[in-house]
Write a protein that holds these residues in place. Structure first.
Motif, PDB file in Angstrom:
ATOM      1  N   ARG A 200      -6.773  -1.881 -10.111  1.00  0.00           N
ATOM      2  CA  ARG A 200      -6.675  -3.313  -9.790  1.00  0.00           C
ATOM      3  C   ARG A 200      -5.351  -3.915 -10.228  1.00  0.00           C
ATOM      4  N   GLU A 201      -4.575  -3.195 -11.033  1.00  0.00           N
ATOM      5  CA  GLU A 201      -3.297  -3.739 -11.500  1.00  0.00           C
ATOM      6  C   GLU A 201      -2.298  -3.827 -10.340  1.00  0.00           C
ATOM      7  N   PRO A 202      -1.391  -4.829 -10.374  1.00  0.00           N
ATOM      8  CA  PRO A 202      -0.429  -5.018  -9.277  1.00  0.00           C
ATOM      9  C   PRO A 202       0.379  -3.760  -8.981  1.00  0.00           C
ATOM     10  N   GLY A 203       0.418  -3.366  -7.725  1.00  0.00           N
ATOM     11  CA  GLY A 203       1.222  -2.243  -7.270  1.00  0.00           C
ATOM     12  C   GLY A 203       0.593  -0.884  -7.460  1.00  0.00           C
ATOM     13  N   VAL A 204      -0.511  -0.803  -8.177  1.00  0.00           N
ATOM     14  CA  VAL A 204      -1.093   0.502  -8.482  1.00  0.00           C
ATOM     15  C   VAL A 204      -1.850   1.082  -7.294  1.00  0.00           C
ATOM     16  N   ALA A 205      -2.508   0.229  -6.510  1.00  0.00           N
ATOM     17  CA  ALA A 205      -3.264   0.729  -5.361  1.00  0.00           C
ATOM     18  C   ALA A 205      -2.360   1.512  -4.415  1.00  0.00           C
ATOM     19  N   GLU A 206      -1.154   1.006  -4.191  1.00  0.00           N
ATOM     20  CA  GLU A 206      -0.216   1.700  -3.304  1.00  0.00           C
ATOM     21  C   GLU A 206       0.250   3.015  -3.930  1.00  0.00           C
ATOM     22  N   LEU A 207       0.539   2.966  -5.237  1.00  0.00           N
ATOM     23  CA  LEU A 207       0.952   4.195  -5.930  1.00  0.00           C
ATOM     24  C   LEU A 207      -0.161   5.242  -5.896  1.00  0.00           C
ATOM     25  N   TRP A 208      -1.381   4.797  -6.038  1.00  0.00           N
ATOM     26  CA  TRP A 208      -2.519   5.714  -6.018  1.00  0.00           C
ATOM     27  C   TRP A 208      -2.569   6.468  -4.699  1.00  0.00           C
ATOM     28  N   GLU A 209      -2.357   5.758  -3.610  1.00  0.00           N
ATOM     29  CA  GLU A 209      -2.400   6.389  -2.288  1.00  0.00           C
ATOM     30  C   GLU A 209      -1.223   7.322  -2.061  1.00  0.00           C
ATOM     31  N   ASP A 210      -0.087   7.020  -2.698  1.00  0.00           N
ATOM     32  CA  ASP A 210       1.140   7.785  -2.445  1.00  0.00           C
ATOM     33  C   ASP A 210       1.319   8.973  -3.390  1.00  0.00           C
ATOM     34  N   THR A 211       0.425   9.169  -4.361  1.00  0.00           N
ATOM     35  CA  THR A 211       0.635  10.204  -5.371  1.00  0.00           C
ATOM     36  C   THR A 211      -0.493  11.233  -5.405  1.00  0.00           C
ATOM     37  N   THR A 212      -1.094  11.487  -4.261  1.00  0.00           N
ATOM     38  CA  THR A 212      -2.221  12.428  -4.230  1.00  0.00           C
ATOM     39  C   THR A 212      -1.800  13.844  -4.605  1.00  0.00           C
ATOM     40  N   GLY A 213      -0.524  14.191  -4.411  1.00  0.00           N
ATOM     41  CA  GLY A 213      -0.079  15.555  -4.687  1.00  0.00           C
ATOM     42  C   GLY A 213       0.531  15.752  -6.048  1.00  0.00           C
ATOM     43  N   VAL A 214       0.518  14.722  -6.898  1.00  0.00           N
ATOM     44  CA  VAL A 214       1.132  14.834  -8.215  1.00  0.00           C
ATOM     45  C   VAL A 214       0.291  15.726  -9.110  1.00  0.00           C
ATOM     46  N   ARG A 215       0.931  16.656  -9.822  1.00  0.00           N
ATOM     47  CA  ARG A 215       0.213  17.624 -10.650  1.00  0.00           C
ATOM     48  C   ARG A 215      -0.400  16.980 -11.894  1.00  0.00           C
ATOM     49  N   GLY A 216       0.315  16.039 -12.510  1.00  0.00           N
ATOM     50  CA  GLY A 216      -0.224  15.360 -13.674  1.00  0.00           C
ATOM     51  C   GLY A 216      -0.103  16.120 -14.978  1.00  0.00           C
ATOM     52  N   ASP A 217       0.809  17.105 -15.033  1.00  0.00           N
ATOM     53  CA  ASP A 217       0.932  17.882 -16.276  1.00  0.00           C
ATOM     54  C   ASP A 217       2.374  17.995 -16.751  1.00  0.00           C
TER      55      ASP A 217
END
Length: 265
Positions: A200-217
Motif C-alpha cells: 500500500r506504500e506509494p510506488g510499491v505496487a508498481e515495483l511489485w509488478e516489475d520485480t517478479t524475477g528478482v532473486r532476493g538474495d
C-alpha cells in the motif's frame, strides 16, 4: 481511592518486573551493575517516561497511559500473550492481534548481538524486530520503537531518506526477499499483513509488478545508507543475515560498512 482491579494488575506488573533478568533485555540498557531484576527507574528510562509516571502504573492509578508505553512494557518484560492481554485491557487498550510465531532469541544469541560494534538487530520470520543492540539504537532509533517491523519501515517515507538510491539499491532486493518469504510461509498471518502494508506504500505496487524475477538474495551488494553521526555523506554498507542452524524463526541482521576504516561511535 484506587480501583481494586487496577491495583491488583499493578501488583502483578511489579512481580513481572522483579522477575525480569536485565541480561535478557531485547535492547540496550541505560544502567550499569549486576542486579538480577529491573527497578522502576530502569523501566522509566527504557520507556522514556518519568519514574513517577511508571510508578503510577504499578500503583494501579487510573491515568491515560499511551498505547506505545504499554507496548514497550510488554516488550521489555517479554510478557506472555495472556499477561500482555491483561495489561492492555487493564489500561483501557484493545490488545493487538496475536502474531504468529512469537520466536525469541536465547541468552547466547542476545549476548552475541550486544557484543557487536555494528548496527545489528534480530527479527522474526515476518521481520518484526525482537531485539537490537546499542549501536543500532544510536544510529537507527526506529529499531527501538514498539512493534517495529523492518520491512514496513524500509518502505515508509521516513526510510527513503536514510536508505539512499532507495528504489534500485534497497526496494528491489527487499521486495525480492519479501515475496519469496511470503510464498515460503503461506500460513504466517503476520507476514501476510506485512506484505499488504508494504504494497500500500506509494510506488510499491508498481515495483511489485516489475520485480517478479528478482532473486532476493543479494546480501553482498553494497548499498548507500546515511548515518549523520558517522559521516556527512552516505556510506556504502553490506547487509548480512545470519541464523541458527536449521532454525528459520529468527534472522540476525548486521550492517557492515564496505570501508573497514569506518567505525560506528
Amino acid at each position: 481511592m484506587l480501583d481494586a482491579r487496577r491495583e491488583d494488575l499493578g501488583r502483578m506488573l511489579r512481580a513481572w518486573r522483579m522477575a525480569r533478568d536485565p541480561g535478557l533485555l531485547p535492547g540496550p540498557v541505560p544502567f550499569r551493575g549486576h542486579r538480577s531484576y529491573l527497578t522502576q527507574l530502569d523501566m522509566a528510562l527504557l520507556l522514556g517516561v518519568s519514574e513517577r509516571w511508571y510508578r503510577a502504573l504499578e500503583r494501579g492509578e487510573d491515568r491515560t497511559y499511551a498505547r506505545e508505553m504499554i507496548a514497550g512494557v510488554v516488550r521489555i518484560l517479554d510478557l506472555s500473550p495472556r499477561q500482555a492481554t491483561a495489561l492492555y485491557r487493564g489500561t483501557g487498550h484493545q490488545p493487538p492481534r496475536h502474531r504468529a510465531g512469537g520466536a525469541r532469541p536465547d541468552a547466547a544469541l542476545l549476548d552475541l548481538l550486544h557484543q557487536q560494534r555494528r548496527v545489528s538487530w534480530i527479527c522474526d520470520q515476518a521481520w518484526d524486530v525482537v531485539a537490537a543492540n546499542t549501536v543500532a539504537a544510536r544510529h537507527c532509533p526506529w529499531l527501538m520503537h514498539p512493534e517495529t517491523n523492518t520491512m514496513t519501515w524500509a518502505f515508509s517515507a521516513e526510510a527513503r531518506y536514510q536508505l539512499r538510491e532507495w528504489d534500485t539499491k534497497w526496494a528491489v532486493p527487499l521486495l525480492g526477499q519479501l515475496r519469496l518469504a511470503w510464498q515460503r510461509w503461506p500460513d504466517n498471518e503476520r507476514l501476510d499483513e506485512v506484505v499488504r502494508t508494504v504494497r500500500r506504500e506509494p510506488g510499491v505496487a508498481e515495483l511489485w509488478e516489475d520485480t517478479t524475477g528478482v532473486r532476493g538474495d543479494a546480501d553482498d551488494a553494497a548499498r548507500p545508507m546515511y548515518f549523520p553521526l558517522v559521516a556527512p555523506d552516505p556510506l556504502d554498507v553490506r547487509v548480512a543475515t545470519y541464523g541458527r542452524f536449521g532454525d528459520t524463526a529468527l534472522r540476525w541482521v548486521v550492517l557492515s560498512p564496505v570501508d573497514p576504516s569506518v567505525v560506528f561511535p
